[in-house]
Design a protein around this motif. Structure first.
Motif, PDB file in Angstrom:
ATOM      1  N   SER A 109     -35.691 -12.162 -37.243  1.00 17.86           N
ATOM      2  CA  SER A 109     -35.032 -12.895 -37.184  1.00 17.86           C
ATOM      3  C   SER A 109     -33.424 -11.402 -37.662  1.00 17.86           C
ATOM      4  CB  SER A 109     -33.376 -14.573 -38.176  1.00 17.86           C
ATOM      5  OG  SER A 109     -32.901 -14.427 -37.574  1.00 17.86           O
ATOM      6  N   TYR A 110     -33.306 -10.801 -38.645  1.00 16.47           N
ATOM      7  CA  TYR A 110     -32.797  -9.854 -38.718  1.00 16.47           C
ATOM      8  C   TYR A 110     -32.716  -8.472 -37.894  1.00 16.47           C
ATOM      9  CZ  TYR A 110     -31.109  -5.506 -40.927  1.00 16.47           C
ATOM     10  OH  TYR A 110     -30.094  -4.248 -41.644  1.00 16.47           O
ATOM     11  N   CYS A 111     -34.431  -8.790 -37.910  1.00 16.60           N
ATOM     12  CA  CYS A 111     -34.809  -7.056 -37.298  1.00 16.60           C
ATOM     13  C   CYS A 111     -34.060  -7.624 -35.691  1.00 16.60           C
ATOM     14  CB  CYS A 111     -36.209  -7.443 -36.837  1.00 16.60           C
ATOM     15  SG  CYS A 111     -36.963  -6.294 -38.155  1.00 16.60           S
ATOM     16  N   ALA A 112     -33.964  -9.038 -34.716  1.00 15.57           N
ATOM     17  CA  ALA A 112     -33.668  -9.539 -33.332  1.00 15.57           C
ATOM     18  C   ALA A 112     -32.446  -9.244 -33.198  1.00 15.57           C
ATOM     19  CB  ALA A 112     -34.626 -10.592 -33.510  1.00 15.57           C
ATOM     20  N   PHE A 113     -31.628  -9.844 -34.817  1.00 11.85           N
ATOM     21  CA  PHE A 113     -30.618  -9.654 -34.584  1.00 11.85           C
ATOM     22  C   PHE A 113     -30.110  -7.731 -34.438  1.00 11.85           C
ATOM     23  CE2 PHE A 113     -26.443  -7.791 -37.409  1.00 11.85           C
ATOM     24  CZ  PHE A 113     -25.722  -7.931 -37.113  1.00 11.85           C
ATOM     25  N   LEU A 114     -31.167  -7.195 -34.657  1.00 11.98           N
ATOM     26  CA  LEU A 114     -30.482  -5.203 -34.974  1.00 11.98           C
ATOM     27  C   LEU A 114     -30.829  -5.055 -33.749  1.00 11.98           C
ATOM     28  CD1 LEU A 114     -30.203  -2.187 -36.600  1.00 11.98           C
ATOM     29  CD2 LEU A 114     -32.516  -3.011 -36.647  1.00 11.98           C
ATOM     30  N   SER A 115     -31.886  -4.849 -32.758  1.00 12.56           N
ATOM     31  CA  SER A 115     -31.558  -5.159 -31.595  1.00 12.56           C
ATOM     32  C   SER A 115     -30.760  -5.537 -30.541  1.00 12.56           C
ATOM     33  CB  SER A 115     -33.343  -5.709 -31.111  1.00 12.56           C
ATOM     34  OG  SER A 115     -33.215  -5.246 -29.806  1.00 12.56           O
ATOM     35  N   ALA A 116     -30.441  -6.980 -30.916  1.00 15.06           N
ATOM     36  CA  ALA A 116     -29.903  -7.223 -30.140  1.00 15.06           C
ATOM     37  C   ALA A 116     -27.819  -7.392 -29.852  1.00 15.06           C
ATOM     38  CB  ALA A 116     -29.300  -9.123 -29.691  1.00 15.06           C
ATOM     39  N   ILE A 117     -28.332  -6.193 -31.161  1.00 17.35           N
ATOM     40  CA  ILE A 117     -26.387  -5.820 -31.353  1.00 17.35           C
ATOM     41  C   ILE A 117     -26.384  -4.888 -30.659  1.00 17.35           C
ATOM     42  CG2 ILE A 117     -26.757  -4.749 -33.134  1.00 17.35           C
ATOM     43  CD1 ILE A 117     -24.377  -6.387 -34.750  1.00 17.35           C
ATOM     44  N   SER A 118     -27.062  -3.491 -30.508  1.00 22.06           N
ATOM     45  CA  SER A 118     -26.938  -2.721 -29.892  1.00 22.06           C
ATOM     46  C   SER A 118     -27.248  -2.684 -28.884  1.00 22.06           C
ATOM     47  CB  SER A 118     -28.352  -2.065 -30.115  1.00 22.06           C
ATOM     48  OG  SER A 118     -28.119  -0.672 -29.173  1.00 22.06           O
ATOM     49  N   SER A 119     -27.364  -4.394 -27.839  1.00 24.08           N
ATOM     50  CA  SER A 119     -27.055  -4.191 -26.428  1.00 24.08           C
ATOM     51  C   SER A 119     -25.775  -4.330 -26.444  1.00 24.08           C
ATOM     52  CB  SER A 119     -28.032  -4.908 -26.292  1.00 24.08           C
ATOM     53  OG  SER A 119     -27.916  -6.493 -26.546  1.00 24.08           O
ATOM     54  N   THR A 120     -24.422  -4.689 -27.258  1.00 23.02           N
ATOM     55  CA  THR A 120     -23.162  -4.730 -26.795  1.00 23.02           C
ATOM     56  C   THR A 120     -22.599  -4.528 -28.085  1.00 23.02           C
ATOM     57  OG1 THR A 120     -23.513  -7.053 -28.451  1.00 23.02           O
ATOM     58  CG2 THR A 120     -23.650  -7.896 -26.161  1.00 23.02           C
ATOM     59  N   SER A 121     -22.851  -3.460 -28.602  1.00 22.31           N
ATOM     60  CA  SER A 121     -22.345  -2.588 -29.555  1.00 22.31           C
ATOM     61  C   SER A 121     -21.008  -1.646 -29.006  1.00 22.31           C
ATOM     62  CB  SER A 121     -23.323  -2.267 -31.181  1.00 22.31           C
ATOM     63  OG  SER A 121     -24.110  -1.007 -29.822  1.00 22.31           O
ATOM     64  N   THR A 122     -21.539  -1.306 -28.419  1.00 19.85           N
ATOM     65  CA  THR A 122     -20.828   0.084 -27.206  1.00 19.85           C
ATOM     66  C   THR A 122     -19.513  -0.965 -26.765  1.00 19.85           C
ATOM     67  OG1 THR A 122     -21.838  -0.298 -25.564  1.00 19.85           O
ATOM     68  CG2 THR A 122     -22.394   1.382 -27.021  1.00 19.85           C
ATOM     69  N   LEU A 123     -19.254  -1.945 -25.923  1.00 23.80           N
ATOM     70  CA  LEU A 123     -18.849  -2.819 -25.159  1.00 23.80           C
ATOM     71  C   LEU A 123     -17.349  -2.406 -26.151  1.00 23.80           C
ATOM     72  CD1 LEU A 123     -20.369  -6.278 -24.231  1.00 23.80           C
ATOM     73  CD2 LEU A 123     -20.045  -3.734 -22.914  1.00 23.80           C
TER      74      LEU A 123
END
Length: 511
Positions: free
Chosen positions: A83-97
Motif C-alpha cells: 500500500s505504501y508503494c502504491a501510495f508512492l506511485s500514485a502521489i507522483s501522478s498528481t504531485s505537480t498539480l
C-alpha cells in the motif's frame, strides 16, 4: 435491490448445473471459470498444471494450503508495504498539480504545457500494465518490484535535478512506467496470498495508498511550493522511494506459486528467449477485454477514475478563484477532503465487499465471482449524485466551501466501497490469470484518467463545471448499468466467449 442484481437462476435459489465446486486457485466453494475446452492435467517441475485444448498457457492448480504459507500478521505487513508503494506511485501522478504555475514560470512555458506532462504520466500508467502484468507472471513479483522501485528512485532524483522542460517531460514519463508496477504487483500479491473470500479487505487496504496518493500529492506539493522550490517535491519523492526499496528488499518474499519462467527449464537460450517474448506480449493482456464482463468492469473502473481525476486536476483553477483563495497551500487543502474519505473508506469498503461474498456463499453454497460486484452498485450511484451536486453548486456559487468539502469527502468514502469489489473481481474471475486481468483493467482505467486530465480544464472553460459534471454523471450511470449487467450475465458472457474461441481454434486445426 439485491434480488434485481442476482442472475435469474440464482434469484430462485438455484445454482446453475454447470458450476463446479472447485475452481483453479480458489477455495473449495469457488466457481471454475477457466474452462476453454476439455481439461487435462500434467506435471512440470513438480507443479500440477491445468491445461485445456487450444489454451494459450497452462495454469497451475493452486492447493488451498498455499494461502496458509504466511501468518496473518506477515500478510498484513506485506499489504502495508505494498500500500505504501502504491501510495508512492500514485502521489507522483498528481504531485505537480499544485506546483504547475511555479514549474511553468521556471521553464518559461505555460501551465497548460506542464499539465500535459501530468496527462502523459497517467497515459503511461495506463499503457505499462500491459507489460508489467505478464512480466510479473513470468519472472515473479519480488524481482519486478525490486527492479522498478530502484528505477523509480533513480528517475525521481534525476527529475529533481532536471535543467529544462524537455528533460522534465522525459523523466516524468520514465518515472510513470516504473511506478505503475508498484501498483499492479500489489494486486497480484494479494491474489497470491489471500483466498478469494478474503481479498476484498486486503484490496481495500492496498487501495488506500493508491487512492489517497492522488489526493494527498497536490496538498503536499502545495505546502512545499508555498515555502520552498518545487524541486523539493521530487527530493521528497526520492527519499520515500528509498524507504520503499529497503522495505521491498527485506520484507517482500516471492509470493507467486508458479512462475512461467520455470516451465522453460531445459530449453536452449534462444528457445527460452523466444518463449519469454511470447509470454510478455501485451496483446495477451488486451485480448482479455474480449470478455464482455472484463470489459464492462474495466469501463466501470474507468468511469470512477474519469470522475476522480476530473475532480482533482482542476481544483486550483476552479475552486481557488471561486472562493477567492490566493496561495497553493489554500487550494491544496481541498485535496484533503477526498483523501480523508479514501482513508476512512479503507476500514469499511473492503470488509463490506468480503461480507457480501460470504453472505451469498451462505445463501447458495457456492461462490460466484459476480456476487462481489453487488456491493459496489449503490455506491457508484452515490458518486454519480455527488459529482452532479458538486458541479452545479460550484457553478451556481451555492453552499460555499463547507458543502464542497462534504461532497468531496462523501465521494472519497464511496470510491473505497467500489474499487475493492471491482479489483477483487478481476483477481477472481479468470483463475490463474488474475495479474493479467487486473493489468487489462488498469490499462483501460488509466487511459480514461488520461483523457479526463487532458480535457477537464478546456471543457470547464468552454461549458462550465456544472455541465462538465453532468457529463460525468451520465458516464457513471452508464458504468453502473454495465456493472449490473455483469452481475446478472457475467457467467454466460464468459462461457459464450470461451465456446467461440474453442470453435474457431478447432476450425483452424481442421484447416
Amino acid at each position: 435491490m439485491s434480488q434485481l442484481l442476482e442472475p435469474p437462476a440464482q434469484r430462485v435459489g438455484q445454482v446453475p448445473s454447470d458450476i463446479s465446486q472447485q475452481g483453479v486457485g480458489s477455495d473449495p466453494t469457488s466457481v471454475d471459470e477457466n474452462r476453454e475446452g476439455k481439461s487435462e492435467s500434467s506435471q512440470i517441475q513438480g507443479v500440477q498444471l491445468s491445461t485445456t485444448e487450444h489454451q494459450e498457457s497452462r495454469v497451475p492448480v493452486i492447493p488451498d494450503e498455499v494461502y496458509d504459507k504466511y501468518t496473518p500478521r506477515r500478510k498484513a505487513v506485506m499489504v502495508a508495504l505494498l500500500s505504501y508503494c502504491a501510495f508512492l506511485s500514485a502521489i507522483s501522478s498528481t504531485s505537480t498539480l499544485s506546483a504547475t504555475p511555479e514549474i511553468a514560470a521556471e521553464f518559461h512555458t505555460t501551465g497548460a504545457i506542464v499539465n500535459v506532462s501530468s496527462a502523459l504520466y497517467i497515459l503511461l500508467m495506463g499503457l505499462s500494465p500491459m507489460v508489467w502484468g505478464p512480466l510479473g507472471q513470468v519472472f515473479g513479483r519480488r524481482t519486478i518490484t525490486l527492479i522498478t522501485t530502484a528505477v523509480f528512485l533513480i528517475f525521481s532524483i534525476a527529475t529533481a535535478l532536471v535543467p529544462e522542460i524537455v528533460s522534465f517531460f522525459v523523466l516524468r514519463l520514465l518515472t510513470a512506467i516504473a511506478g505503475t508496477s508498484l501498483i499492479l504487483v500489489g494486486s497480484a500479491v494479494i491474489s497470491d496470498i489471500y483466498r478469494p473470500v478474503e481479498r476484498g479487505t486486503a484490496t481495500g487496504w492496498l487501495l488506500s495508498g493508491m487512492l489517497v496518493g492522488p489526493a494527498f500529492g497536490p496538498f503536499l506539493s502545495g505546502v512545499i511550493v508555498t515555502f520552498v522550490s518545487w524541486r523539493n517535491i521530487f527530493w521528497l519523492q526520492a527519499a520515500l522511494a528509498g524507504v520503499a526499496l529497503i522495505g521491498v528488499y527485506f520484507i517482500l518474499p516471492e509470493t507467486i506459486f508458479h512462475r512461467k519462467l520455470d516451465d522453460l527449464q531445459g530449453y536452449s537460450g534462444k528457445e527460452k528467449a523466444s518463449h519469454i517474448v511470447h509470454m510478455i506480449n501485451p496483446w495477451h493482456v488486451l485480448r482479455l477485454l474480449q470478455y464482455p464482463n472484463v470489459l464492462l468492469t474495466g469501463l466501470a473502473s474507468s468511469a470512477l477514475l474519469w470522475n476522480m481525476y476530473g475532480l482533482l486536476a482542476p481544483i486550483r483553477y476552479v475552486l481557488n478563484p471561486r472562493y477567492g483563495l490566493d496561495t497553493p497551500l489554500q487550494g491544496g487543502l481541498f485535496y484533503l477532503s477526498p483523501g480523508l474519505g479514501y482513508f476512512i473508506g479503507t476500514f469499511l469498503g473492503g470488509r463490506y465487499a468480503d461480507y457480501t461474498v460470504r453472505r451469498y456463499i451462505k445463501k447458495r453454497g457456492v461462490r460466484v465471482p459476480e456476487d462481489r460486484l453487488i456491493s459496489a452498485v449503490p455506491f457508484m450511484l452515490v458518486i454519480a449524485v455527488c459529482i452532479l451536486v458538486y458541479g452545479w453548486t460550484v457553478e451556481m456559487a451555492v453552499g460555499g466551501i463547507p458543502l464542497t468539502v462534504i461532497i468531496m469527502f462523501v465521494q472519497g468514502i464511496a470510491q473505497l466501497f467500489c474499487f475493492p469489489s471491482l479489483n477483487a473481481y478481476c483477481l477472481d474471475v479468470i483463475p490463474g490469470r488474475g495479474g493479467e486481468v487486473i493489468a487489462a483493467n488498469f490499462t483501460l482505467r488509466y487511459l480514461f484518467a488520461t483523457i479526463s486530465t487532458a480535457v477537464v480544464l478546456p471543457a470547464i472553460e468552454a461549458i462550465g463545471v456544472g455541465w462538465y459534471s453532468t457529463i460525468t454523471f451520465f458516464i457513471l450511470i452508464a458504468a453502473t448499468g454495465g456493472t449490473v449487467l455483469t452481475i446478472r450475465c457475467g457467467q454466460q458472457m464468459r462461457e459464450k466467449i470461451d465456446a467461440t474461441r474453442n470453435r474457431k481454434a478447432k476450425e483452424a486445426d481442421q484447416v
